[in-house]
Design a protein around this motif. Structure first.
Motif, PDB file in Angstrom:
ATOM      1  N   GLN A   9       0.880  -1.206  -0.084  1.00 31.58           N
ATOM      2  CA  GLN A   9      -0.141   0.106  -0.115  1.00 31.58           C
ATOM      3  C   GLN A   9       0.720   1.367   0.074  1.00 31.58           C
ATOM      4  O   GLN A   9       0.623   2.163  -0.626  1.00 31.58           O
ATOM      5  CB  GLN A   9      -0.799  -0.003   1.341  1.00 31.58           C
ATOM      6  CG  GLN A   9      -2.141  -0.808   0.979  1.00 31.58           C
ATOM      7  CD  GLN A   9      -3.091  -0.857  -0.350  1.00 31.58           C
ATOM      8  OE1 GLN A   9      -2.735   0.308  -0.909  1.00 31.58           O
ATOM      9  NE2 GLN A   9      -3.429  -1.817  -0.660  1.00 31.58           N
ATOM     10  N   ASN A  12       1.955   1.841  -3.256  1.00 32.02           N
ATOM     11  CA  ASN A  12       0.875   2.241  -4.311  1.00 32.02           C
ATOM     12  C   ASN A  12       0.819   3.574  -3.951  1.00 32.02           C
ATOM     13  O   ASN A  12       0.490   4.533  -4.923  1.00 32.02           O
ATOM     14  CB  ASN A  12      -0.379   1.629  -3.837  1.00 32.02           C
ATOM     15  CG  ASN A  12      -0.772   0.279  -4.553  1.00 32.02           C
ATOM     16  OD1 ASN A  12      -0.009   0.226  -5.802  1.00 32.02           O
ATOM     17  ND2 ASN A  12      -1.397  -0.674  -4.023  1.00 32.02           N
ATOM     18  N   GLY A  13       0.843   4.230  -2.815  1.00 30.36           N
ATOM     19  CA  GLY A  13       0.590   5.611  -2.548  1.00 30.36           C
ATOM     20  C   GLY A  13       1.592   6.365  -3.245  1.00 30.36           C
ATOM     21  O   GLY A  13       1.474   7.432  -3.746  1.00 30.36           O
ATOM     22  N   SER A  16       0.842   6.936  -6.882  1.00 25.91           N
ATOM     23  CA  SER A  16      -0.102   7.935  -7.157  1.00 25.91           C
ATOM     24  C   SER A  16       0.553   9.304  -6.759  1.00 25.91           C
ATOM     25  O   SER A  16      -0.193  10.259  -7.456  1.00 25.91           O
ATOM     26  CB  SER A  16      -1.221   7.565  -6.396  1.00 25.91           C
ATOM     27  OG  SER A  16      -1.816   6.335  -6.134  1.00 25.91           O
ATOM     28  N   ALA A  17       1.391   9.217  -5.978  1.00 27.01           N
ATOM     29  CA  ALA A  17       1.604  10.635  -5.445  1.00 27.01           C
ATOM     30  C   ALA A  17       2.513  11.433  -6.687  1.00 27.01           C
ATOM     31  O   ALA A  17       2.119  12.868  -6.706  1.00 27.01           O
ATOM     32  CB  ALA A  17       2.602  10.644  -4.239  1.00 27.01           C
ATOM     33  N   ALA A 254      -1.731  11.037  -0.966  1.00 27.14           N
ATOM     34  CA  ALA A 254      -1.580   9.821  -1.841  1.00 27.14           C
ATOM     35  C   ALA A 254      -1.561   8.567  -0.832  1.00 27.14           C
ATOM     36  O   ALA A 254      -2.278   7.513  -1.020  1.00 27.14           O
ATOM     37  CB  ALA A 254      -0.672   9.955  -2.692  1.00 27.14           C
ATOM     38  N   GLU A 255      -0.607   8.751   0.294  1.00 29.64           N
ATOM     39  CA  GLU A 255      -0.452   7.788   1.241  1.00 29.64           C
ATOM     40  C   GLU A 255      -1.698   7.316   2.006  1.00 29.64           C
ATOM     41  O   GLU A 255      -2.252   6.221   2.323  1.00 29.64           O
ATOM     42  CB  GLU A 255       0.698   7.932   2.042  1.00 29.64           C
ATOM     43  CG  GLU A 255       1.958   7.649   1.585  1.00 29.64           C
ATOM     44  CD  GLU A 255       2.486   6.231   1.083  1.00 29.64           C
ATOM     45  OE1 GLU A 255       1.570   5.579   1.506  1.00 29.64           O
ATOM     46  OE2 GLU A 255       3.395   6.067   0.012  1.00 29.64           O
ATOM     47  N   LYS A 257      -4.595   8.193   1.264  1.00 24.61           N
ATOM     48  CA  LYS A 257      -5.724   7.546   0.388  1.00 24.61           C
ATOM     49  C   LYS A 257      -5.413   5.961   0.076  1.00 24.61           C
ATOM     50  O   LYS A 257      -6.451   5.038   0.240  1.00 24.61           O
ATOM     51  CB  LYS A 257      -5.670   8.117  -1.053  1.00 24.61           C
ATOM     52  CG  LYS A 257      -6.827   9.216  -1.050  1.00 24.61           C
ATOM     53  CD  LYS A 257      -6.792   9.587  -2.393  1.00 24.61           C
ATOM     54  CE  LYS A 257      -7.955  10.613  -2.786  1.00 24.61           C
ATOM     55  NZ  LYS A 257      -8.161  10.801  -4.067  1.00 24.61           N
ATOM     56  N   ALA A 258      -4.115   5.656  -0.035  1.00 21.24           N
ATOM     57  CA  ALA A 258      -3.977   4.325  -0.290  1.00 21.24           C
ATOM     58  C   ALA A 258      -4.073   3.258   1.047  1.00 21.24           C
ATOM     59  O   ALA A 258      -4.711   2.188   0.706  1.00 21.24           O
ATOM     60  CB  ALA A 258      -2.217   4.371  -0.773  1.00 21.24           C
ATOM     61  N   THR A 279     -11.965   7.386   0.899  1.00 16.50           N
ATOM     62  CA  THR A 279     -11.193   8.027  -0.102  1.00 16.50           C
ATOM     63  C   THR A 279     -11.734   9.354  -0.627  1.00 16.50           C
ATOM     64  O   THR A 279     -10.942  10.138  -1.119  1.00 16.50           O
ATOM     65  CB  THR A 279     -10.632   7.079  -1.150  1.00 16.50           C
ATOM     66  OG1 THR A 279     -11.773   6.310  -1.674  1.00 16.50           O
ATOM     67  CG2 THR A 279      -9.886   5.966  -0.443  1.00 16.50           C
TER      68      THR A 279
END
Ligand SMILES: Nc1ncnc2c1ncn2[C@@H]1O[C@H](COP(=O)(O)OP(=O)(O)O)[C@@H](O)[C@H]1O
Ligand SMILES: [Mg+2]
Lengths: 631, 233
Positions: A9, A12-13, A16-17, A254-255, A257-258, A279
């Motif tokens: 995760q 992933n964050g 997206s960041a 982003a983190e 949200k992830a 989210t």
């Protein structure tokens, strides 16, 4: 969560960041130097995605085709940005801040319809990146290679930007102009090309942010507004004009949200808590928290008052006799309409009246209150839902008409308490955040609000069931609401409110508690917008979450600005023109958004003070001329 | 060579300058004296183009500059040092100088950071210091150095002695005399008669936006009546 899940995760964050950072950095850079909040930044991102898609189709999906397309898409968007700066923004740097916003918003409309025209309404998913299409195993799980590339991209762009800004003459000039562009000019720096360059660089970042997304996210027509609100949040959380802040904020958001997605549903004391649903709003919650604790963002600095201030706003004159007579005549004419017309004309007029009240209530806090709200639709929507839910629970429609505004007023009371602690762009963003939170609660709370379907069957009481009867109710409600708002502006409360806007320190010194006045104004405007929302709900018979979404808030801004913020009646004319245009044009023309955008742009360029402001100036100049003419 | 005639300037509806006329020739230090609010800063801002005059003519080396943008005026070799200093606080000393840098200009002194550090040794010892972390006196030196990086032939100095300690004021006077020796023309605004006497060749007195007196510095020093009328607080 296991350690492996947490790691995944986290990665992933990070992935997206990167994209988020690219867009936000461009927005921040542009704002820092030009002081323009570029609403169209999300549209540039969207263009980047679409153009990359087409270029890949054209060049083929080989490595050269793919990476060449991604880069070229960024460059094309940069060139587009430069053209926008040269032909549009240059003409409006001296215009009021809100008019600049309106102009960039017009671009949003035009770009959206352009994309619809070129690429059609379907989502377009690009191919996987050649060479990075697979997955690697990390901690026993599959992780996309392309996401690893994105993880590297963010810090890489940060490093490049940092080098440009601190190691080149151009970067030094950009930073100098961010601090004091007038002084930079007096030292021989030609701001024109500096601004164009900054806008092009910011557009490049937005375009690249969009084009690198093509393997991950399909190109679609809704990216523009969702990206711009994400980017706004990141920029505001990081601190306007701070690139490092934007990076930090992008990571943070982003983190979070992830991890919300990763945690999913949790059962807590027998209740299911859905983190993944969170989210939609979590970034706005982060923003609200950050802004209340650090009003200038994580790494931002207090905005200095702009050096070269424009002409001060003229004091609000009492309306002249003729103006009052004209308004009374207008009211009488509106009361006579049902005698001559029926059916659709009445429906349109009800719409116009409802939006006139909505727009005047927004003007109330923006003009005299000096607080720019980007989330006024929240109160309109709360009014609609308040009325609708009460009626659904079995109460009479008359009760609904009271409950709606009340709910909106309570919402304004709560949100306003936070908002009046900020000012300027930060305040505007916080209003947007609250509106987004309210929207997403309504959107997700299926059991109560009907979720995305909304509520249907919200009809007025039998004695108001005919269109004519409801028309008179709407006329009475809106006219009264508008009159009360105007009246308040000439009461001591209104004077104190304007005093607080024009010189907070002095107002404070003579014993006016500026903040509590602003809070009061916020609540009054919320009540009025809620009344508009309730009236609209019963007129339509249904309520959808769109009634409180971002585009509705923007509609309100457009109405107020079209009419001109210096003029009391401006918002009414703006609402009428906008509602009528939207209705008339939308039915006749496929690309009505682009037409609307073009009209707005033409109006902004021709009348930088708004329509009513322009007419007011025109009358004034005629009066001065005739007074000065020899007898 | 700076020639100003019939200059009128207003902020919105407030008319501030009325038919201001003055000139300054190469190698000359001219002071514009006046009390607080007399219109000194407005005059200098009108010259550089930061405020647009209503009417009047401003010629610099024979060329009309009253319709030009500030950056164009600066590039012609007219430097401006603002009263509030307006140092770029986020930029280091070297970067502040870089913002002011312009190409070499014929007939005007050519400045490099090294030459400026000879003139302002203090600055040379804090090249990487942020502009926001300097004392008032250091900032005043930096703002002048920054303008000199544009290799101007004429500099407008808005109240350079304001808010400085007596020792620094002496240094400032020495600096202005240095600039004169370099062949620069200096037009400065001042409230401080003593400081003006240290540096200026000629003086104008401005009051409520009008030029009330013009003469050599020596004449003004000798004219008790004029000083009483316009300059005593
Ligand atoms: N930006 C401005 N807007 C309106 N009035 C101003 C502005 N700047 C200065 N003034 C007015 O113009 C007059 C002259 O000011 P200024 O030129 O700054 O005087 P000085 O530099 O001699 O102290 C003063 O009355 C001042 O209040
Ligand atoms: Mg001054």
């Amino acid at each position: 969560m296991t350690a492996a899940a947490i790691l995944i995760q986290f990665l992933n964050g990070l992935a997206s960041a990167s994209s988020l950072f690219l867009v936000a950095a461009g927005l921040s850079l542009i704002f820092g130097v030009t002081r323009i909040v570029n609403f169209a930044h999300g549209s540039l991102y969207m263009l980047g995605t679409y153009i990359a898609y087409s270029l890949i189709e054209h060049f083929g999906r080989g490595p050269l085709g793919f990476w060449g397309a991604v880069l070229l898409a960024g460059l094309i968007v940069a060139a587009f940005g430069a053209l926008v700066e040269i032909f549009l923004l240059r003409r409006i740097y001296a215009a009021p801040e809100l008019l600049q916003l309106l102009a960039t918003f017009a671009l949003v409309l035009i770009v959206k319809d352009f994309a619809l025209w070129v690429w059609g309404p379907e989502d377009l998913l690009g191919p996987r990146a050649p060479g990075l299409g697979g997955a690697v195993e990390i901690a026993g799980r599959q992780f996309p290679e392309y996401d690893l590339f994105l993880i590297v991209l963010g810090p890489l762009v940060l490093a490049i930007l940092w080098a440009i800004l601190t190691r080149t003459r151009w970067g030094t000039l950009v930073r100098a102009a961010t601090e004091d562009r007038e002084m930079a000019g007096a030292l021989g720096v030609n701001q024109k090309w500096l601004f164009t360059g900054v806008f092009a660089l910011g557009s490049l970042l937005a375009g690249l942010g969009g084009s690198v997304q093509i393997p991950r996210e399909p190109a679609n027509l809704f990216m523009d507004l969702s990206v711009i609100s994400d980017a706004f949040v990141v920029v505001v959380v990081g601190g306007l004009g701070s690139i490092g802040g934007a990076f930090l904020a992008a990571l943070l958001i982003a983190e979070i949200k992830a991890f919300c997605i990763g945690i999913g549903d949790v059962t807590w004391f027998g209740h299911v808590l859905s983190f993944s649903k969170l989210t939609l709003v979590v970034e706005f919650i982060v923003m609200a928290v950050v802004l209340v604790i650090r009003p200038w963002g994580l790494l931002g600095r207090q905005q200095s008052v702009p050096r070269s201030s424009g002409a001060a706003e003229a004091p609000l004159a009492l309306p002249s006799r003729t103006a009052v007579q004209a308004l009374v005549a207008l009211l009488a004419a509106l009361a006579l309409v049902p005698v001559f017309f029926s059916g659709y004309a009445l429906v349109l007029l009800i719409d116009i009246m409802v939006f006139a009240l909505f727009s005047v209530s927004l003007y109330f806090i923006m003009g005299p209150g000096g607080m720019h709200s980007f989330g006024h639709a929240a109160y309109f929507g709360l009014g609609a839902y308040g009325a609708g839910l009460i009626v659904k629970s079995g109460a009479a429609m008359e009760v609904g008409l009271l409950a709606g505004p009340l709910l909106a007023g309570i919402g304004a009371l709560v949100f306003g308490w936070f908002c009046v602690r900020l000012s300027g762009v930060y305040l505007a963003m916080l209003t947007l955040a609250f509106a987004q939170i309210a929207w997403s609660v309504v959107f997700q709370w299926d059991a109560v609000t009907g979720g995305s379907n909304g509520l249907i069957g919200i009809w007025p009481a039998p004695w108001l069931a005919s269109k004519t009867a409801y028309y008179y109710l709407a006329l009475a409600g809106c006219a009264t609401g508008i009159f009360v708002l105007w009246r308040i502006l000439y009461a001591p409360f209104g004077y104190a409110l304007r005093a607080g806007r024009d010189s907070p320190l002095r107002a404070d010194a003579i014993g006016i508690d500026v903040r509590s006045r602003q809070w009061g104004a916020f609540v009054i405007a919320g009540l009025a917008a809620g009344l508009a929302g309730s009236l609209s709900a019963f007129s339509k018979g249904s309520i959808s979450p769109e009634s409180m979404a971002v585009p509705r808030s923007v509609d309100g801004l457009v109405m107020v600005l079209l009419g001109g913020i210096q003029n009391l009646t401006g918002p009414v004319w703006g609402a009428a023109l906008f509602t009528w245009l939207q209705d008339a044009v939308a039915r006749e023309i496929d690309y009505w958004r682009a037409v609307l955008g073009a009209v707005i742009l033409a109006l902004v360029l021709a009348f930088p003070q708004g329509i009513a402001g322009y007419i007011g100036q025109f009358i004034e100049s005629r009066r001065v001329k005739s007074a000065g003419a020899p007898a | 060579m700076l020639e100003v005639s019939a200059l009128n300037t207003a902020y919105g509806r407030a008319h501030i300058l009325f038919d201001v006329a003055l000139d300054a020739r190469p190698g000359e230090v001219v002071v514009l004296l006046g009390r607080n609010g007399a219109g000194k800063s407005t005059t200098l801002k009108s010259l550089i183009g930061l405020v647009r005059p209503l009417s009047g003519e401003i010629r610099f080396n024979g060329r009309r500059i009253d319709r030009l943008q500030p950056y164009q005026v600066a590039r012609l070799g007219l430097g401006y040092v603002p009263e509030e200093r307006r140092i770029f606080a986020d930029l280091s000393v070297m970067e502040n100088l870089e913002v002011g840098r312009q190409p070499r200009r014929d007939g005007a002194a050519f400045w490099t950071p090294e030459r400026l550090f000879e003139l302002f040794p203090n600055l040379g010892r804090m090249k990487e210091r942020g502009g926001g972390r300097m004392s008032g006196g250091e900032q005043q030196m930096l703002t002048i150095a920054r303008t000199l990086m544009g290799n101007p032939s004429t500099v407008l100095l808005d109240e350079p002695s304001e808010g400085l300690s007596p020792l620094i004021v002496e240094q400032m006077a020495a600096t202005i005399r240095d600039l004169k020796r370099e062949g620069l023309c200096v037009l400065l605004s001042e409230q401080n008669l003593h400081f003006s006497e240290l540096v200026a060749d000629r003086a104008y007195i401005i009051e409520t936006g009008q030029i009330r007196y013009s003469g050599t510095m020596a004449e003004l020093s000798a004219d008790e009546a004029v000083r009483e009328q316009y300059l005593s607080v």
